[in-house]
Design a protein around this motif. Structure first.
Motif: not given
Ligand code: TYD
Ligand code: MG
Length: 455
Positions: A6-18, A30-36, A41-43, A190-191
């Motif tokens: 499971x990763x999380x990403x920001x809907x505003x800038x697209x950055x991903x987090x663990x 604020x409040x832009x991070x949701x589960x992906x 996992x990328x390259x 992610x979609x």
């Protein structure tokens, strides 16, 4: 313990987090991070290993390159925004509020391109084919050789496009499309990101031009990550106020033409009609000269556009005075008010200030500063500017006026529309247009003293 995918990403800038957090570390929203879920996992972080690739051919910058052949829709307002027509194998994103007219615009464009001989497929993920046909009938486009599909499964759509090999495919909208390899719901970050990536790479590989429709969030950005904007060649925004019939198609990014170009349309009972002389339209609702109303001679892209700036200044009943702006930048308004106060000694404390660009137009040019200042002063002093005058120029924090580019084009357009005088900054190369009286100032204080007899 099994490693979580499971990763999380920001809907505003697209950055991903663990892991999830309330605020994005990357862009600060604020409040832009949701589960992906189900995202790769990328390259891999492993090196390339011992395997070698082949050498890539290098060329120098002077190699002659023919300009891309373009297909024109012959809707001048659309072709100009595209940079002179549709480039083969390009990916275009058209964003806008729901109900602003994106589907209408693209159905009309599809019909135009199809009639020009470009094989065109319109994929609707939001409406059934029958609904699209009904709209086409209403727009008088039933006979255009556009092919329709109603599906949201990207695998089916790509297979169809591969078999049909059209010149142009329109996907309405990217938020409804889903890939079966991605677990999350259609419209999720992610979609949207995966679907846009599949479609744009497919377009490049197969030489198909692709237009993606994207909805806009409340904050005015295309819903889904910003990365979709990076993936495509051209980003167009379709904007306008619901209550007005004007719609503006604005290029905010274009790899094949100038950005900042606009196309102006009017929503009529028979779809969108192009407006070839927007200045006349924006000024047509203008009445007698009144305090607070100033005509700004602006430039949008390569074209001069005149529009009316309206200001209202009234004593505030609140402890904190209101500053409300429609069609311009609120921060810029605060700056102009501060300069007027600090450099010209004209306070706006205790006064509510409202600023509106008439006709639903949005202006971002710094040259609008002086027109805004003039509108504010005119409203505050209750003194109308002469009806035959246009104003433009940038104001710096020191109170100095800076020349605006393309002075001559602005003056010519103003003259064409019956204006006979202009207020502009000193400096710059441009001379006035014949038949126009030009009043030039180098300082805001000089302008205020001369025009309003104050300051
Ligand atoms: P639409 O293209 O469906 O908007 P979007 O795809 O951006 O959500 O536009 C819908 C609006 O346009 C709707 O409010 C009705 C209006 N409209 C007209 O005024 N005239 C027309 O000929 C058409 C087709 C739509
Ligand atoms: Mg639509």
């Amino acid at each position: 313990m099994a490693k979580s995918t499971t990763t999380y990403s920001c809907s505003a800038c697209g950055a991903t987090f663990s892991k999830w957090s309330g605020r994005c570390d990357s862009c600060g929203e604020w409040n832009t991070i949701s589960e992906d879920t189900g995202l790769s996992a990328g390259p891999s972080s492993k090196g390339l290993g011992a395997q070698r690739g082949k050498t890539v051919a290098l060329t120098d910058l002077s190699t002659e390159e023919a300009p891309p052949p373009r297909t024109e829709s012959k809707v001048a307002e659309l072709d100009r925004v595209l940079g002179g027509g549709l480039v083969p194998a390009s990916a275009i994103l058209v964003g806008g509020d729901p109900g602003i007219g994106k589907s209408t615009l693209l159905l009309q464009a599809a019909a135009r391109f199809a009639r020009k001989g470009l094989k065109t497929i319109y994929v609707s993920g939001e409406e059934a084919s029958a609904q699209v046909r009904m709209r086409a009938q209403r727009l008088g486009l039933s006979d255009a050789p556009v092919q329709l599909a109603a599906d949201t499964n990207l695998r089916n759509i790509l297979t169809t496009l591969e078999a049909e090999a059209p010149g142009l495919a329109i996907i309405d909208s990217i938020q409804t499309m889903w890939l079966d390899t991605v677990d999350s719901a259609p419209g999720s970050v992610s979609q949207v990101r995966a679907a846009a990536h599949e479609l744009t790479t497919f377009a490049k590989r197969k030489g198909i031009s692709i237009i993606l429709v994207g909805h806009v969030t409340k904050e005015g950005q295309i819903a889904g990550p910003r990365v979709v904007e990076h993936m495509v060649d051209t980003v167009l925004y379709f904007e306008g106020e619901r209550g007005h019939q004007f719609r503006i198609l604005r290029a905010v990014k274009n790899r094949f033409g100038p950005a900042d170009e606009i196309g102006v349309f009017e929503m009529t009972g028979k779809g969108l009609a192009e407006v070839t002389n927007p200045s006349a339209l924006f000024l047509s609702e203008r009445g007698e000269p009144s305090p607070g109303s100033v005509v700004f001679a602006g430039i949008e892209g390569t074209r001069p556009v005149l529009c009316e700036m309206q200001a209202l200044v009234a004593p505030s009943p609140h402890s904190q005075a209101r500053r409300t702006v429609v069609g311009w930048d609120g921060g810029r308004l605060a700056m102009i008010l501060a300069v007027l106060e600090a450099r010209c000694g004209i306070p706006f404390a205790g006064l509510d200030v409202y600023l509106n660009v008439a006709g639903g137009m949005k202006i971002s040019e710094p040259a609008a500063d002086l027109a805004v200042a003039a509108a504010l002063l005119s409203a505050r002093e209750d003194a109308a500017l002469p009806a035959d005058t246009v104003v433009f120029g940038e104001i710096s924090l020191s109170g100095a006026l800076r020349p605006a580019p393309q002075t001559e084009n602005r003056l010519k357009e103003a003259q064409k529309l019956g204006f006979s005088s202009a207020i502009a900054p000193k400096g710059g190369k441009a001379q006035g247009a014949p038949g126009m009286t030009l009043k030039r100032f180098s300082e805001l204080t000089g302008f205020v003293g001369d025009v309003f007899g104050a300051g």
